[in-house]
Write an enzyme that holds these catalytic residues in place. Structure first.
Site, PDB file in Angstrom:
ATOM      1  N   GLY A   1       9.892  -3.437   1.905  1.00  0.00           N
ATOM      2  CA  GLY A   1      11.042  -2.751   2.489  1.00  0.00           C
ATOM      3  C   GLY A   1      12.040  -2.163   1.524  1.00  0.00           C
ATOM      4  O   GLY A   1      12.973  -1.479   1.944  1.00  0.00           O
TER       5      GLY A   1
ATOM      6  N   GLU B   1       6.003  -8.097  -0.764  1.00  0.00           N
ATOM      7  CA  GLU B   1       5.015  -7.115  -0.277  1.00  0.00           C
ATOM      8  C   GLU B   1       5.538  -5.682  -0.357  1.00  0.00           C
ATOM      9  O   GLU B   1       5.580  -4.981   0.661  1.00  0.00           O
ATOM     10  CB  GLU B   1       4.711  -7.367   1.201  1.00  0.00           C
TER      11      GLU B   1
ATOM     12  N   CYS C   1       0.197  24.580  14.417  1.00  0.00           N
ATOM     13  CA  CYS C   1       0.727  25.235  15.613  1.00  0.00           C
ATOM     14  C   CYS C   1       1.711  24.350  16.358  1.00  0.00           C
ATOM     15  O   CYS C   1       1.471  23.948  17.502  1.00  0.00           O
ATOM     16  CB  CYS C   1      -0.440  25.615  16.522  1.00  0.00           C
TER      17      CYS C   1
END
Ligand code: LLP
Length: 421
Positions: free
Chosen positions: A239, A273, A345
């Site tokens: 994080g 992590e 598109c």
């Protein structure tokens, strides 16, 4: 901070002129700096040195085998979320004892593969999941280690799509349920409950939410200790935020200095992590300007990379700095407000909106910065576009670490049933 710098008005990655790569490889492509990647990993290792953490790079940020291999060789473990990531983690040579596995929706087949490999931890997200892991471990006659993923209910102050540690999110287990699970641990004959995990969100630029969450978890550990539960590992998730625009995220050192005292006080083995912190600023997306289009209200720069290559601007309104590979010469001075858009598109297909940039010319190359994390890993073949090539630079050499898709790749797996032939 990273190895993408101008030298004599030309953007270099380490010692390679990026335009040379663009001409050889063609665009769009992702480009990573090996040196920056390793540097970010080492910064974390050194900042958290006093607790000697196991760093499990979160491979969802970028799972190219060459990147994984580089980190694994440097000592990193991996954080995985699927059987596919387990497969690639092992291909990259990661020791299963350095793999942790989170996800609210692990299938029984995926759990079986990971139990069989004896990974370090399942970061468990629900009571029901525990039952499946226990059953699989019992079938295979082994003990599986589990870390309960705690949802500490804190506000990480980031984009609501990437907030994960509040009780309104699908992730983790609230303290009361976790307590009840640990009390009932005797009924899970093939599980070892020796870890706690948290991951409160992504692109978090302050330490306060981590401090709040870790404090809550420390209190919880004290409570369960009385019940005879021994926790060995604390995984504080990923994080850590990076600089995309004007954010002022803390450096690894500043972050560590704030939370190390808390971590040390636990006496537990620490796991981190990080994904974005390691790879985010180690990668860019290189694209070519196809057309300039002026409408009564807008100046559009139409480039050959679209939301299928980098979805972050479309999905999160994320800001990515855009730099020309050749810095403007005198005649191009002055800034113009552009919308930099792709060929897809959809009006949501943009890389930047209302962005002031030096005057752009058709045919020139642009670098979309900080695209190493959640760039290629979220790319798709939408509009039957070919997923871009990936290139890594080390020193004065570059290496293609993933070939651009081919038209064959687009049709290879489709099948026309007999009745339509
Ligand atoms: N651990 C767990 C359990 C996670 O779910 C994540 C990210 C990480 C670690 C790594 O987080 P990081 O250090 O990279 O912030 N696609 C979004 C980000 C989604 C993050 C999902 N989980 C984006 O492009 O911003």
């Amino acid at each position: 901070m990273h190895d993408f710098k101008y030298k004599k008005n030309r953007l270099y990655c380490e010692s390679v002129d990026i335009e040379d790569i663009a001409r050889k490889v063609s665009t769009p492509f992702y480009l990573y700096s090996y040196n920056t990647l390793l540097d970010h990993y080492k910064k974390l290792v050194s900042a958290f040195g006093p607790v000697k953490p196991l760093i499990c790079y979160s491979m969802k940020a970028n799972s190219n085998l060459a990147l994984l291999r580089a980190l694994v060789k440097a000592g990193s473990g991996l954080d995985i979320v699927s059987g596919g990531e387990l497969y690639k983690a092992l291909q990259a040579g990661c020791d299963p004892k350095k793999i942790v596995y989170a996800s609210v929706g692990k299938t029984e087949a995926e759990i079986r593969q990971a139990v069989a490999k004896q990974i370090l931890f399942f970061n468990v997200e629900s009571f029901s999941e525990l039952r499946v892991i226990n059953k699989v471990a019992s079938d295979l006659g082994v003990i599986a280690s589990v870390a309960l993923r705690i949802n500490p209910d804190v506000e990480p102050k980031t984009h609501h799509y990437i907030t994960t540690g509040k009780l309104t999110n699908k992730f983790g287990i609230d303290f009361k349920t976790a307590y009840n699970i640990l009390q009932a641990r005797g009924s899970f004959s093939h599980l070892k409950f020796n870890g706690l995990h948290m991951h409160i969100g992504s692109q978090i630029i302050q330490s306060t939410p981590y401090i709040q969450a870790i404090k809550k978890i420390i209190e919880f550990i004290k409570r369960v200790k009385i019940e005879g539960v021994t926790i060995e590992y604390l995984n504080i998730g990923g994080g850590l935020g990076i600089i995309y625009n004007e954010e002022k995220p803390q450096t690894a050192k500043e972050f560590a200095s704030k939370i190390l005292p808390l971590l040390k006080s636990t006496g537990l083995k620490i796991i981190l992590e990080p994904g974005r912190f390691i790879v985010g600023n180690a990668g860019i997306l290189v694209t070519k300007v196809l057309y300039l289009k002026k409408t009564p209200l807008k100046n559009f720069v139409i480039v050959d990379a679209g939301m299928n290559d980098l979805i972050r601007p479309s999905l999160y309104c994320a800001y990515h700095e855009i730099l020309p590979l050749k810095q403007a010469s005198g005649k191009r001075e002055g800034l113009v407000k552009y919308d930099v858009v792709g060929p897809i598109c959809e009006s949501g297909d943009f890389l930047a909106k209302e962005r002031k940039l030096p005057r752009i010319e058709e045919g020139e190359f642009l670098a979309v910065m900080s695209a190493g994390a959640y760039g290629f890993s979220m790319a798709s073949n939408y509009n039957c576009r070919l997923k871009p090539a990936e290139v890594m630079v080390k020193g004065n050499q570059f290496y293609i670490i993933r070939k651009r898709d081919s038209y064959l790749d687009l049709a290879r797996k489709d099948k026309i049933p007999e009745f339509l032939k």
